[in-house]
Design a protein around this motif. Structure first.
Motif, mmCIF file in Angstrom:
data_model
loop_
_atom_site.group_PDB
_atom_site.id
_atom_site.type_symbol
_atom_site.label_atom_id
_atom_site.label_comp_id
_atom_site.label_asym_id
_atom_site.label_seq_id
_atom_site.Cartn_x
_atom_site.Cartn_y
_atom_site.Cartn_z
ATOM 1 N N ILE A 1 3.326 4.590 -1.281
ATOM 2 C CA ILE A 1 3.404 4.758 -3.337
ATOM 3 C C ILE A 1 4.652 4.444 -4.062
ATOM 4 O O ILE A 1 4.815 5.504 -4.648
ATOM 5 C CB ILE A 1 2.484 6.185 -3.398
ATOM 6 N N CYS B 1 -6.118 0.701 -0.617
ATOM 7 C CA CYS B 1 -5.209 0.822 0.120
ATOM 8 C C CYS B 1 -6.609 0.486 1.459
ATOM 9 O O CYS B 1 -6.331 -0.014 3.021
ATOM 10 C CB CYS B 1 -4.638 1.386 0.437
ATOM 11 N N GLY C 1 5.702 -3.241 -2.620
ATOM 12 C CA GLY C 1 5.213 -2.071 -3.247
ATOM 13 C C GLY C 1 5.309 -2.527 -4.835
ATOM 14 O O GLY C 1 5.180 -1.392 -5.748
ATOM 15 N N ALA D 1 0.112 4.079 -8.843
ATOM 16 C CA ALA D 1 -1.154 3.385 -7.370
ATOM 17 C C ALA D 1 -2.707 3.815 -7.087
ATOM 18 O O ALA D 1 -2.759 3.243 -6.814
ATOM 19 C CB ALA D 1 0.128 3.160 -5.791
ATOM 20 N N CYS E 1 1.269 -1.851 -0.143
ATOM 21 C CA CYS E 1 0.014 -0.315 0.423
ATOM 22 C C CYS E 1 0.574 1.670 0.229
ATOM 23 O O CYS E 1 0.402 2.033 0.447
ATOM 24 C CB CYS E 1 -1.069 -0.079 1.234
ATOM 25 N N ASP F 1 5.244 5.569 -7.386
ATOM 26 C CA ASP F 1 4.364 4.279 -7.946
ATOM 27 C C ASP F 1 2.927 5.565 -8.846
ATOM 28 O O ASP F 1 2.326 5.748 -7.342
ATOM 29 C CB ASP F 1 4.011 3.620 -7.359
ATOM 30 N N LYS G 1 -1.056 -4.664 -6.632
ATOM 31 C CA LYS G 1 0.494 -4.571 -5.381
ATOM 32 C C LYS G 1 -0.138 -5.055 -4.763
ATOM 33 O O LYS G 1 -0.811 -5.157 -3.740
ATOM 34 C CB LYS G 1 0.181 -2.831 -5.199
#
Length: 465
Positions: A55, A118, A91, A76, A53, A73, A85
């Protein structure tokens, strides 16, 4: 990044990236990176699993480079719903489950889907942690959340959490418990939190006559959520009200881990995690809160003879800076050092690692490894202590017709029965004043009855006229 040249630097300045910050009230370092909780206990030493979770890409341990822009990321948050993910991959996206080319060609604005991936599943599963955030909010009906109603207002998370420079306002760690400054145009005043109810509705949200005026007077004492979120976990997804790690590690007759279900099919035991208490349609607890919270850390000396509250909420009953808030009280039982009297950070979740509890069911190894990687002193002696944690309830806002009525609080044993610092007609009373009032009412009634009796007795006196 060749086009969005400042985006990665903006992201790296936020708590979504760092997972920590300095508490302005206590000075301690807080955030997902270092805090303790009653659920998965701690992120430290479990980064390779928990950072599904995050980023970013590749956060496995303390060697992660928080200054590397290429580790940000963007997908995300800016994916169209088919970007995966998974825990244990530090990650990195799962290429076996995600078509990365397709994901990159379908960049989207943030949505309940991307945020919820998330935030709805925090703490180890759907609805586990918060109680007011779960998968039922992906496509909710009006009865569940009047703002996110998929057929109505259809708010996304960013509608309220109006973001500037990738910094998302609104935090359950240090909240905005009071925002009594009138309505604002969200995002237009940097010193204000645009994610509060008052940001749209102002200080006098009720309209229409004397009844509305009386309700508006309640905003000096109550958070809007207190009346307008009558219960949480209302969407058919249970939230976890307690988590007992001390019972984890039991195996079946074949020596394998197992899960146990209740009559509703909800998990109430997991060999990896212990006993759970799931619940739905939960009535919140209520307390005074001014937005300030302190936290128990790995260095805090605890009293194991009492239940340890990991995040005490602060507020002054009746204070201008405080309001009565609804909260979820999540109970726990987790390991502590019996010599140092500190809560411990075990390694539990790293796949294939013989030192992780989920894969060896050995608390000695899990605690020794976890505390070493977290830089935490550990005597080698441990037991389990009862803990508790508070979570503010601020989502799953019911329609106005489903809000609490007067009798919900203004009665003996009502919603606010245990809340001090406020006088509630119907709940509170003064014995002498009650006697005087009832005595006066009795005299009035007696006088009225006497007058009526006299009129009845003399009704024929002037009948001849």
């Amino acid at each position: 990044m060749s086009c969005h040249t400042e985006a990665s630097q903006q992201v790296m300045a936020t708590r979504h990236w760092t997972w920590d910050y300095k508490n302005p009230h206590g000075g301690e370092t807080l955030g997902k990176r270092t805090m303790l909780n009653t659920f998965c206990i701690a992120d430290q030493s479990n980064e390779g699993f928990c950072q599904a979770c995050h980023i970013g890409y590749g956060w496995e341990d303390d060697s992660f480079d928080f200054t590397a822009e290429t580790r940000v990321d963007c997908l995300a948050c800016h994916n169209s719903g088919d970007y995966v993910k998974k825990g244990g991959w530090a990650g990195w996206p799962n290429e076996s489950l995600t078509d990365l080319t397709r994901a990159a060609q379908n960049v989207a604005a943030t949505s309940r889907q991307t945020c919820g991936t998330c935030h709805f599943y925090g703490g180890g599963g759907d609805g586990v942690k918060h109680g007011d955030l779960d998968s039922s909010l992906f496509h909710p009906q009006r009865e569940l959340d009047v703002h996110m109603d998929a057929e109505g207002l259809n708010f996304s998370c960013s509608t309220c959490h109006q973001t500037e420079n990738h910094d998302v306002p609104g935090s359950r760690i240090q909240g905005a418990a009071v925002d009594a400054h009138g309505a604002i145009v969200r995002g237009s005043q940097h010193e204000r939190n645009p994610a509060t109810c008052q940001a749209c509705h102002g200080d006098t949200p009720h309209q229409g006559g004397s009844h509305a005026t009386r309700l508006n007077e309640h905003t000096r004492t109550l958070a809007c959520q207190t009346c307008h979120i009558p219960a949480f976990a209302r969407g058919g997804v249970p939230t976890r009200m307690s988590w007992d790690w001390s019972t984890a590690g039991q195996l079946d007759a074949e020596g394998k881990p197992f899960t146990g279900l209740n009559e509703l099919g909800h998990v109430i035991y997991d060999s990896r995690k212990g006993d759970f208490l799931p619940d739905e349609n939960v009535t919140p607890r209520y307390l005074w809160w001014n937005g300030t919270t302190t936290f128990v850390t790995g260095e805090t000396v605890i009293d194991p003879s009492e239940r340890v509250l990991l995040n005490p909420y602060h507020g002054t009953p009746g204070g201008d800076d405080s309001r009565i808030w609804p909260v979820k009280l999540a109970l726990g039982k987790q390991p502590f050092d019996t010599v140092h009297n500190t809560l411990l950070k075990p390694q539990v979740a790293i796949p294939g690692n013989d030192t992780s509890f989920w894969f060896n069911f050995d608390w000695d190894k899990a605690l020794a490894t976890g505390t070493e990687l977290a830089g935490q002193p550990y005597s080698g002696e441990y037991d389990f202590v009862e803990t508790a944690m508070l979570w503010p309830i601020t989502h799953m806002v019911a329609p106005s017709e489903a809000a609490l009525d007067c009798a919900s609080c203004h009665t003996d044993g009502g919603r606010l029965a245990g809340v001090e610092g406020v006088w509630l007609p119907g709940r509170d009373r003064h014995r002498l004043l009650d006697r005087f009032g009832f005595g006066l009412a009795g005299l009035v009634l007696l006088g009225a009855l006497g007058h009526g009796a006299m009129r009845l007795a003399t009704r024929n006196r002037h009948k001849g006229h």
